[in-house]
Each structure stands twice: as structure tokens, then as C-alpha cells.
Design a protein around this motif. Sequence first.
Motif, PDB file in Angstrom:
ATOM      1  N   TRP A   1      70.526 133.352 -53.274  1.00  0.00           N
ATOM      2  CA  TRP A   1      71.391 133.009 -52.147  1.00  0.00           C
ATOM      3  C   TRP A   1      71.906 134.257 -51.438  1.00  0.00           C
ATOM      4  N   SER A   2      72.086 135.347 -52.157  1.00  0.00           N
ATOM      5  CA  SER A   2      72.537 136.588 -51.520  1.00  0.00           C
ATOM      6  C   SER A   2      71.541 137.039 -50.458  1.00  0.00           C
ATOM      7  N   VAL A   3      70.254 136.931 -50.788  1.00  0.00           N
ATOM      8  CA  VAL A   3      69.201 137.321 -49.845  1.00  0.00           C
ATOM      9  C   VAL A   3      69.167 136.344 -48.665  1.00  0.00           C
ATOM     10  N   ILE A   4      69.303 135.053 -48.954  1.00  0.00           N
ATOM     11  CA  ILE A   4      69.266 134.043 -47.893  1.00  0.00           C
ATOM     12  C   ILE A   4      70.434 134.218 -46.934  1.00  0.00           C
ATOM     13  N   TYR A   5      71.638 134.405 -47.469  1.00  0.00           N
ATOM     14  CA  TYR A   5      72.807 134.583 -46.606  1.00  0.00           C
ATOM     15  C   TYR A   5      72.695 135.846 -45.767  1.00  0.00           C
ATOM     16  N   LEU A   6      72.165 136.908 -46.346  1.00  0.00           N
ATOM     17  CA  LEU A   6      71.950 138.141 -45.587  1.00  0.00           C
ATOM     18  C   LEU A   6      70.940 137.899 -44.471  1.00  0.00           C
ATOM     19  N   GLY A   7      69.894 137.127 -44.780  1.00  0.00           N
ATOM     20  CA  GLY A   7      68.889 136.799 -43.776  1.00  0.00           C
ATOM     21  C   GLY A   7      69.450 135.960 -42.646  1.00  0.00           C
TER      22      GLY A   7
ATOM     23  N   ILE B   1      60.164 139.113 -40.854  1.00  0.00           N
ATOM     24  CA  ILE B   1      61.159 139.241 -41.916  1.00  0.00           C
ATOM     25  C   ILE B   1      62.409 138.420 -41.610  1.00  0.00           C
ATOM     26  N   VAL B   2      62.965 138.615 -40.416  1.00  0.00           N
ATOM     27  CA  VAL B   2      64.255 138.014 -40.077  1.00  0.00           C
ATOM     28  C   VAL B   2      64.163 136.503 -39.872  1.00  0.00           C
ATOM     29  N   VAL B   3      63.117 136.041 -39.229  1.00  0.00           N
ATOM     30  CA  VAL B   3      63.000 134.611 -38.921  1.00  0.00           C
ATOM     31  C   VAL B   3      62.163 133.895 -39.977  1.00  0.00           C
ATOM     32  N   ASP B   4      60.887 134.232 -40.053  1.00  0.00           N
ATOM     33  CA  ASP B   4      59.993 133.535 -40.984  1.00  0.00           C
ATOM     34  C   ASP B   4      60.384 133.784 -42.441  1.00  0.00           C
ATOM     35  N   GLY B   5      60.737 135.023 -42.753  1.00  0.00           N
ATOM     36  CA  GLY B   5      61.106 135.347 -44.124  1.00  0.00           C
ATOM     37  C   GLY B   5      62.370 134.638 -44.564  1.00  0.00           C
ATOM     38  N   THR B   6      63.392 134.690 -43.725  1.00  0.00           N
ATOM     39  CA  THR B   6      64.670 134.063 -44.074  1.00  0.00           C
ATOM     40  C   THR B   6      64.523 132.566 -44.299  1.00  0.00           C
ATOM     41  N   PHE B   7      63.913 131.885 -43.344  1.00  0.00           N
ATOM     42  CA  PHE B   7      63.842 130.430 -43.457  1.00  0.00           C
ATOM     43  C   PHE B   7      62.760 129.981 -44.434  1.00  0.00           C
TER      44      PHE B   7
END
Length: 276
Positions: free
Chosen positions: A75-81, A160-166
Motif C-alpha cells: 500500500w505504501s507504493v500504491i499510495y505514493l503512485g 510508471i506513474v499511470v500504468d504502473g500505479t493502477f
Amino acid sequence: MTSPRSSSPARSADRVPVATDRLRQITVTASEVLSLLGPLIGAGIIGSRVEESPGGDLSSDATLVAPGGPAFSIWSVIYLGLFAYTIWQWLPSRTTDTRLRATGWLASLSMVLNAAWLVVTQQGWIWASVVVIIALLVTLVLLMLRLARHGARHGAGESIVVDGTFGLYAGWVCVATAANIAAALASSGVATTGTAPEWATAALVLFLAGSLTFLQSRIGGRWAVAAAASWGLAWISVARLTDQPQSVVVAVAAGVAAVLVLGVTAIFRAPGARSR
């Protein structure tokens, strides 16, 4: 014969910001602010920690399909994304971006639903949390389908920012949905130990892997989805070997499912796979 330039006015019009673009950006930002409840609740700063509510039904030892505690660090990575995505969509060059126009409202809804899930679990409404997380899963699946339909255009940053996060978000929520349903069943008195529950849970885990395989086939195989899903599945396997309730059957099924998800993603990402 039509000149190639004849369609340029329409393309230029698409690049002109409209009122809904600004409204979408503001809504996404407000949703991001609301989603900050996540880390605060997860850390126990506001209310009780997620694994401690409702009544411990969502803890790592509550059911056979609960991932081990360290799994939730994703979740830390997801929230950062999500934070990075919120900044990204405000960049002048992104205001009229086709992909953001197609997915921005779904991104906002996903953040609101995540915050709603946290509020619901704080109240101890376990079955209501199932409804919310299923709605969240549907939202993220639709978002991933739209991202795949429109295709990335702005290089590594967007990937990274769009495809990676979601992708991470969707992959993790797939696993979390199964865990949430299992927790709700356990809270209603359904047995979580014994031969029948073990084999039923193993079947559920493999069904989850099959569902992820189908999703990957529709979105061209996304490594972020596979990474998050296999991460959650691997921690289910670890938890069933090292924590209560223990089950070798479920541990093996979860391990196989994690490898399967990664394997099929590699197949979908292989050169020439999309042309077949």
C-alpha cells in the motif's frame, strides 16, 4: 482524395482544455486528499489498525486466504503512485491527454471507494466492506481496460506513474477481494479450518489465478498487475506455512497461483504475442 491535413482541426480541438478537464483534475485531487485517510488508518493514527478491525476479521491469521502481514506494505507504493498520478494529471501537457480523460473519473472513484472501505471497516460492517471492495475491483478493472484500449504515449514516465500505479492497485485488490470475502464468511460462522475449508480455499485461490489470467489476456499482460497479485498470493502461501490457521494445501495452491500469474503474463508480453 482527402488531404492528411483535413483532420488536423479536429485533433487540435481535442487538445484544447474544456471545463470538464479542469473539473476532472480538481475531483481527482480532492479524492487523493480523501485517500490520505488510508495510511493514517492503516498505521492506527486514526481509529484502529485495519487488521484490528472489525474484531480482527481482517488480520493475517483470520482465514486461510489472508495474506501475511508484510504483504500490506504494498500500500505504501500504491499510495505514493496515486500521489504522483495526481501531480502528473496537472501537468499542462497532460490536461487534455486522451488516456487521462478516459480514466480520470474512474481513478477518482477508486480513491473514494478505498477511503469508503476503510471507514466501513472501522465501523465493523464486514459485509458492507465486501460490497465496497467489489465495487472498487470493478472500477479498477474498467480503468485497466481503458488504459489498454488507448495505449501509452508518453514513455517511461507514463508507464510508471499511470500504468504502473493502477496495475499494482488492480492486482492487489484482486487478492484483497478474495481475502475480504473469506473474512466476511468467517465472521458469519463459516468454518475456516478442516479438510473441506482447506480444499475450498485452494480452489478459490486457483480460481483467482484463472480470473487474473483472463484479465491479463484482455489488457495485454501487465507486469504491475502480475507483480501485485503474485506478491499477495506468495504471502498467502507464507502465512499458511508459518501462521495460524496453517494449511499446506492452501500454501501450495497459493504458490502455484503466484507462479501461474507471472508465467501467463510473460507469455502475453512475449514478442509477437499480440499479433497472434
